[in-house]
Design a protein around this motif. Structure first.
Motif, mmCIF file in Angstrom:
data_model
loop_
_atom_site.group_PDB
_atom_site.id
_atom_site.type_symbol
_atom_site.label_atom_id
_atom_site.label_comp_id
_atom_site.label_asym_id
_atom_site.label_seq_id
_atom_site.Cartn_x
_atom_site.Cartn_y
_atom_site.Cartn_z
ATOM 1 N N GLN A 294 75.085 26.583 35.473
ATOM 2 C CA GLN A 294 75.792 25.456 34.882
ATOM 3 C C GLN A 294 76.936 25.874 33.955
ATOM 4 O O GLN A 294 77.977 25.216 33.908
ATOM 5 C CB GLN A 294 74.801 24.588 34.094
ATOM 6 C CG GLN A 294 73.714 23.976 34.967
ATOM 7 C CD GLN A 294 72.634 23.304 34.143
ATOM 8 O OE1 GLN A 294 72.786 23.104 32.944
ATOM 9 N NE2 GLN A 294 71.520 22.964 34.790
ATOM 10 N N SER A 295 76.730 26.964 33.215
ATOM 11 C CA SER A 295 77.663 27.281 32.139
ATOM 12 C C SER A 295 78.771 28.237 32.540
ATOM 13 O O SER A 295 79.860 28.177 31.976
ATOM 14 C CB SER A 295 76.900 27.870 30.942
ATOM 15 O OG SER A 295 75.926 26.958 30.482
ATOM 16 N N ILE A 296 78.503 29.136 33.495
ATOM 17 C CA ILE A 296 79.533 30.106 33.866
ATOM 18 C C ILE A 296 80.761 29.401 34.427
ATOM 19 O O ILE A 296 81.907 29.673 34.042
ATOM 20 C CB ILE A 296 78.981 31.112 34.888
ATOM 21 C CG1 ILE A 296 77.894 31.970 34.243
ATOM 22 C CG2 ILE A 296 80.095 31.996 35.440
ATOM 23 C CD1 ILE A 296 78.376 32.801 33.085
ATOM 24 N N ALA A 297 80.517 28.465 35.364
ATOM 25 C CA ALA A 297 81.644 27.724 35.946
ATOM 26 C C ALA A 297 82.379 26.926 34.871
ATOM 27 O O ALA A 297 83.616 26.864 34.858
ATOM 28 C CB ALA A 297 81.141 26.800 37.050
ATOM 29 N N SER A 298 81.608 26.317 33.958
ATOM 30 C CA SER A 298 82.236 25.540 32.886
ATOM 31 C C SER A 298 83.092 26.423 31.993
ATOM 32 O O SER A 298 84.181 26.026 31.551
ATOM 33 C CB SER A 298 81.161 24.846 32.049
ATOM 34 O OG SER A 298 80.440 23.917 32.833
ATOM 35 N N LEU A 299 82.614 27.635 31.729
ATOM 36 C CA LEU A 299 83.354 28.540 30.859
ATOM 37 C C LEU A 299 84.668 28.977 31.507
ATOM 38 O O LEU A 299 85.742 28.905 30.891
ATOM 39 C CB LEU A 299 82.489 29.762 30.535
ATOM 40 C CG LEU A 299 83.126 30.823 29.632
ATOM 41 C CD1 LEU A 299 83.435 30.236 28.264
ATOM 42 C CD2 LEU A 299 82.205 32.022 29.499
ATOM 43 N N PHE A 300 84.571 29.435 32.767
ATOM 44 C CA PHE A 300 85.782 29.894 33.450
ATOM 45 C C PHE A 300 86.801 28.764 33.634
ATOM 46 O O PHE A 300 87.980 28.916 33.331
ATOM 47 C CB PHE A 300 85.416 30.494 34.808
ATOM 48 C CG PHE A 300 84.756 31.836 34.720
ATOM 49 C CD1 PHE A 300 84.810 32.585 33.562
ATOM 50 C CD2 PHE A 300 84.080 32.358 35.813
ATOM 51 C CE1 PHE A 300 84.202 33.829 33.469
ATOM 52 C CE2 PHE A 300 83.457 33.607 35.736
ATOM 53 C CZ PHE A 300 83.525 34.337 34.569
ATOM 54 N N SER A 301 86.319 27.632 34.166
ATOM 55 C CA SER A 301 87.242 26.524 34.402
ATOM 56 C C SER A 301 87.771 25.971 33.081
ATOM 57 O O SER A 301 88.908 25.488 33.008
ATOM 58 C CB SER A 301 86.543 25.410 35.187
ATOM 59 O OG SER A 301 85.479 24.849 34.442
ATOM 60 N N GLY A 302 86.943 26.053 32.032
ATOM 61 C CA GLY A 302 87.379 25.575 30.727
ATOM 62 C C GLY A 302 88.557 26.353 30.195
ATOM 63 O O GLY A 302 89.524 25.778 29.663
ATOM 64 N N VAL A 303 88.506 27.671 30.323
ATOM 65 C CA VAL A 303 89.619 28.509 29.851
ATOM 66 C C VAL A 303 90.891 28.185 30.624
ATOM 67 O O VAL A 303 91.978 28.016 30.040
ATOM 68 C CB VAL A 303 89.250 30.002 29.996
ATOM 69 C CG1 VAL A 303 90.465 30.883 29.704
ATOM 70 C CG2 VAL A 303 88.101 30.358 29.069
ATOM 71 N N LEU A 304 90.772 28.089 31.954
ATOM 72 C CA LEU A 304 91.936 27.767 32.779
ATOM 73 C C LEU A 304 92.496 26.390 32.421
ATOM 74 O O LEU A 304 93.709 26.195 32.323
ATOM 75 C CB LEU A 304 91.557 27.809 34.266
ATOM 76 C CG LEU A 304 91.184 29.185 34.837
ATOM 77 C CD1 LEU A 304 90.677 29.040 36.269
ATOM 78 C CD2 LEU A 304 92.369 30.131 34.787
ATOM 79 N N THR A 305 91.586 25.425 32.234
ATOM 80 C CA THR A 305 92.012 24.053 31.924
ATOM 81 C C THR A 305 92.732 23.985 30.587
ATOM 82 O O THR A 305 93.779 23.324 30.446
ATOM 83 C CB THR A 305 90.801 23.107 31.919
ATOM 84 O OG1 THR A 305 90.187 23.124 33.205
ATOM 85 C CG2 THR A 305 91.209 21.693 31.569
#
Length: 611
Positions: free
Chosen positions: A167-178
Motif C-alpha cells: 500500500q505504501s511503496i506505491a503511494s510514496l513513489f507516486s507522491g514524490v512524482l506528484t
C-alpha cells in the motif's frame, strides 16, 4: 534438553523494559531497520522499474486532467451580457479529458498489480531468509525465547510488512512524482497562489511531528504484546492436557485476559493517535482550499487569472496535499510495519550458531572414542552446572550416566552435540576437539532418542526416514523391524503411508517412542545417545524392544541417560554424576559394593525390594 533445575529460563528476557507494566518501547534503530527493509525491496529491480514507469504515466495523466478541465471551463465565457460557448473547443477538451481518465484508470490498475507483486516477492524473500535463520538459530536462543513469539514474527510481523509494502511503496513513489510535477505547474499558473498553498504545509508538518511522537511509542509495544499473547496461547494449546489435569483453566484464562487487556489498551492508544492523523490532515487541507478560493477570487476579479485557472489550481492543490494525506493515513500501518520489521531483523541478525570447524569428519572413519577433559559449563553465568568434569568413553562401550535431577546428565549430551558450547576444558572425538569439526558432520555421526519424542505431521514413512532422508522403503521397513515397530505400523489404516497428526496425536506414547527408535536405527550412527528413551514405555513394551536396542548398540559408542536404574544393569560402565562432577564409576555390582552415591540412588528406587 537441560534438566529442569539447570535449564535456562523460558520466555522472553525479563529485564528492564519487559513484562507486564513495563515502560513502552521505542524502535531501537528506525533508520537501520528501514535501510534493511529497503535492501529487500530493492532486490526486485525489474518490478521496481516497471512500477516506476507505470506510476510516471499515472502521475502525468493526473496532472494533465486539471489543465484539461480548466480549458473546458474557459470555453464558456460571458461577454456583452450573453453566454458564449466554444462548442468545438469544449468537445475536444471533453474527449481528451475522457481519454485521460480512461488511461489513468488502466495504468492505476497496472500499478496496483505491480505493487502487489513487489510486495509478495519482497515478503517471500524475507520470510524465506527468516525461516532459514530460525532453522540455524542456536539452541540457547530457542530455549530462552517463547516459541509463540518467534512464530508471531514469522506470521503477524511479516504480514504487516507485506501490507505496508503493497500500500505504501506505491503511494510514496507516486507522491514524490506528484508533488514535484504539481508544484512546477502551480508555479507556472500563479506564483502567488502557489505561495498561499504552501502556507498549509508548515501546519501539516507540525501536526505530523506531534502525533508521530506518540505513534512511535505505542506501535512497537503493540507488536511486542502481540508476540507475548501468541506465546501464551501456544503454550496453553501445547500443554492443554496439563492445564486441564491440574484444573488451571481459570488461571490460564486470567493470564490471557491480562495480556489481552494490555494489548487492547496499547492498541486503542495506537489507533487513536494513528487514526487521528487522517482527519487532522483533512482539516488542514480544507483550510488550504479556502485560502486558495479566496485569493483566487480576488485575482480573477482583477483579471490576473481566469475562473478555469482557479478550478485547476484547487485540483492541483488537492493533488499536492493528497500524497501527504495518504501517507498520514498510512502512518499507523507504516509504524506497525517498522516495528514488525525490527522484530524480524532482530532474529535474522542474531548471533548465529558458532561453527568454526574446518577438519573434515567422514562418518565411516568415526571410531567413537570420547573424552571430556575438565569440562566447565553453565547455562546462566555464575550458576555452574558442570565443574571440571572428566569422562572417558572408548569406542563401542555402552556407558550409562545416572544421577539426581539437575546433576548435569543431559547437559553432557547438549555439549557433545554442541547444542551449547563449553565454558572451559575440552571434548574430544577420536582425539580431536569437536569444535574443529563442522557441526553438520559432527551431528550426523550422532543419533539421539529423547524422552520427549518429536513426531512430525506427515507419514509414518517420513518420520522414520527423517533419520536418513535418502533411505529406501526397504531400509525404512528394516529399521522399523529392528525397533519392533513394524507390526503396529502394518495395523495402521495406510501402513507406512498413514498420515500422522501433529506430534503423533493418533499414536500412543509407546508407539511414538518406537518410531523415534526406528528413526535412530535408520540413521546408522557411530555414537548413540538414549536420553530416558524408555521412560515413557510400559515394562512389557520395554522388555519387547530391549533386544532390538542391544543389537542397535553393538559396535557403537552408546551413552544411556536413565533414571530407572533397572534398565542399565548390563552397561559396560555406570557413571554417577553428582554436583557437576563424576562422583563414581564402575559396574552395577562394584558401585553397589561401594555403598556411595549409586547405592543411595538404587536404594531410593528399590527400597524394600531385594537387590
Amino acid at each position: 534438553m537441560p534438566s529442569p533445575s539447570n535449564k535456562p529460563p523460558m520466555g522472553p528476557p525479563r529485564g528492564p523494559g519487559h513484562g507486564p507494566g513495563a515502560p513502552r518501547e521505542k524502535p531501537k534503530n528506525m533508520k537501520k531497520t528501514l535501510g534493511l527493509l529497503i535492501r529487500y525491496i530493492a532486490g526486485s529491480k525489474g518490478l521496481i522499474t516497471a512500477l516506476l514507469v507505470t506510476m510516471l504515466f499515472v502521475t502525468l495523466l493526473n496532472m494533465a486532467a486539471p489543465s484539461l478541465q480548466a480549458g473546458a471551463i474557459d470555453t464558456i465565457t460571458i461577454g456583452e451580457g450573453r453566454l458564449h460557448i466554444d462548442g468545438q473547443g469544449l468537445a475536444r477538451a471533453l474527449v481528451l479529458l475522457g481519454a485521460t481518465y480512461l488511461l489513468s484508470s488502466l495504468f492505476t490498475y497496472a500499478q496496483g498489480l505491480l505493487a502487489a507483486q513487489l510486495s509478495q516477492t519482497t515478503v517471500r524473500n524475507l520470510r524465506a531468509d527468516l525461516f532459514q535463520k530460525i532453522e540455524y538459530l542456536p539452541v540457547r536462543y530457542t530455549d530462552t525465547h517463547q516459541h509463540g513469539d518467534i512464530m508471531s514474527r514469522m506470521t503477524n510481523d511479516v504480514e504487516n510488512i507485506s501490507n505496508t509494502v503493497s500500500q505504501s511503496i506505491a503511494s510514496l513513489f507516486s507522491g514524490v512524482l506528484t508533488i514535484v510535477g504539481t508544484v512546477a505547474i502551480m508555479l507556472y499558473y500563479s506564483p502567488l497562489l502557489t505561495l498561499v498553498s504552501m502556507s498549509s504545509i508548515a501546519l501539516t508538518l507540525c501536526c505530523t511531528a506531534f502525533l508521530s511522537k506518540f505513534m512511535r511509542r505505542y506501535f512497537p509495544e503493540q507488536q511486542r504484546l502481540l508476540g507475548l499473547l501468541n506465546g501464551h496461547v501456544e503454550e496453553m494449546v501445547t500443554g492443554y492436557r496439563t492445564v486441564v489435569a491440574f484444573g488451571r483453566e481459570e488461571q490460564a484464562k486470567e493470564q490471557f485476559n491480562q495480556l489481552s487487556g494490555q494489548l487492547r489498551r496499547c492498541g486503542v492508544k495506537a489507533q487513536i493517535f494513528g487514526g487521528s492523523m487522517g482527519p487532522l490532515m483533512n482539516v488542514v487541507q480544507n483550510l488550504g482550499f479556502l485560502l486558495i478560493a479566496a485569493c483566487g477570487g480576488w485575482l480573477a476579479l482583477s483579471g490576473a487569472i481566469t475562473v478555469g485557472t482557479i478550478q485547476a489550481f484547487i485540483l492541483y492543490s488537492k493533488q499536492f496535499t493528497r500524497p501527504i494525506n495518504e501517507l498520514a493515513n498510512q502512518y499507523a500501518a507504516i509504524q506497525t510495519a517498522i516495528a514488525g520489521a525490527e522484530r524480524v531483523f532482530e532474529i535474522m541478525y542474531a548471533d548465529p550458531e558458532p561453527d568454526e570447524g574446518k577438519k573434515q569428519l567422514r562418518l565411516q572413519n568415526v571410531q567413537g572414542n570420547l573424552d571430556f577433559n575438565r569440562v566447565d559449563f553453565s547455562y546462566i553465568p555464575g550458576e555452574q552446572v558442570l565443574k571440571g568434569l572428566d569422562l572417558h568413553v572408548r569406542s563401542g562401550q555402552k556407558i550409562a550416566i545416572v544421577g539426581a535431577t539437575g546433576s548435569g546428565k543431559t547437559t553432557i549430551v547438549n555439549l557433545l552435540t554442541r547444542f551449547y558450547d563449553i565454558d572451559g576444558g575440552s571434548i574430544l572425538l577420536d582425539g580431536e576437539d569437536i569444535r574443529h569439526y563442522p557441526l553438520e558432520q559432527l551431528r550426523k555421526s550422532i543419533a539421539i532418542v529423547l524422552q520427549d519424542t518429536i513426531i512430525f505431521s506427515d507419514t509414518v514413512d517420513y518420520n522414520i526416514r527423517f533419520g536418513r532422508l535418502n533411505a529406501t522403503r526397504q531400509e525404512v521397513e528394516q529399521a522399523a523391524r529392528t525397533a519392533r515397530a513394524h507390526s503396529f505400523i502394518q495395523q495402521l489404516p495406510q501402513g507406512y503411508d498413514t498420515h500422522l497428526s501433529e506430534n503423533g496425536g493418533n499414536l500412543s506414547q509407546g508407539q511414538r517412542q518406537l518410531l523415534s527408535i526406528a528413526r535412530a536405527v535408520l540413521a546408522d550412527p557411530k555414537i548413540l545417545i538414549l536420553d530416558e528413551a524408555t521412560s515413557s514405555i510400559d515394562t512389557r513394551t520395554e522388555v519387547h524392544i530391549q533386544e532390538a536396542v542391544i543389537n542397535l548398540m553393538k559396535g557403537r559408542t552408546s551413552l544411556i541417560i536413565a533414571h530407572r536404574l533397572s534398565t542399565i544393569r548390563d552397561a559396560d560402565r555406570i557413571v554417577v554424576i553428582d554436583g557437576g562432577r563424576v562422583a563414581e564409576s564402575g559396574s552395577h555390582e562394584e558401585l553397589l559394593a561401594k555403598k556411595g552415591s549409586y547405592y543411595r540412588l538404587y536404594q531410593s528406587q528399590f527400597a524394600g525390594m531385594e537387590t
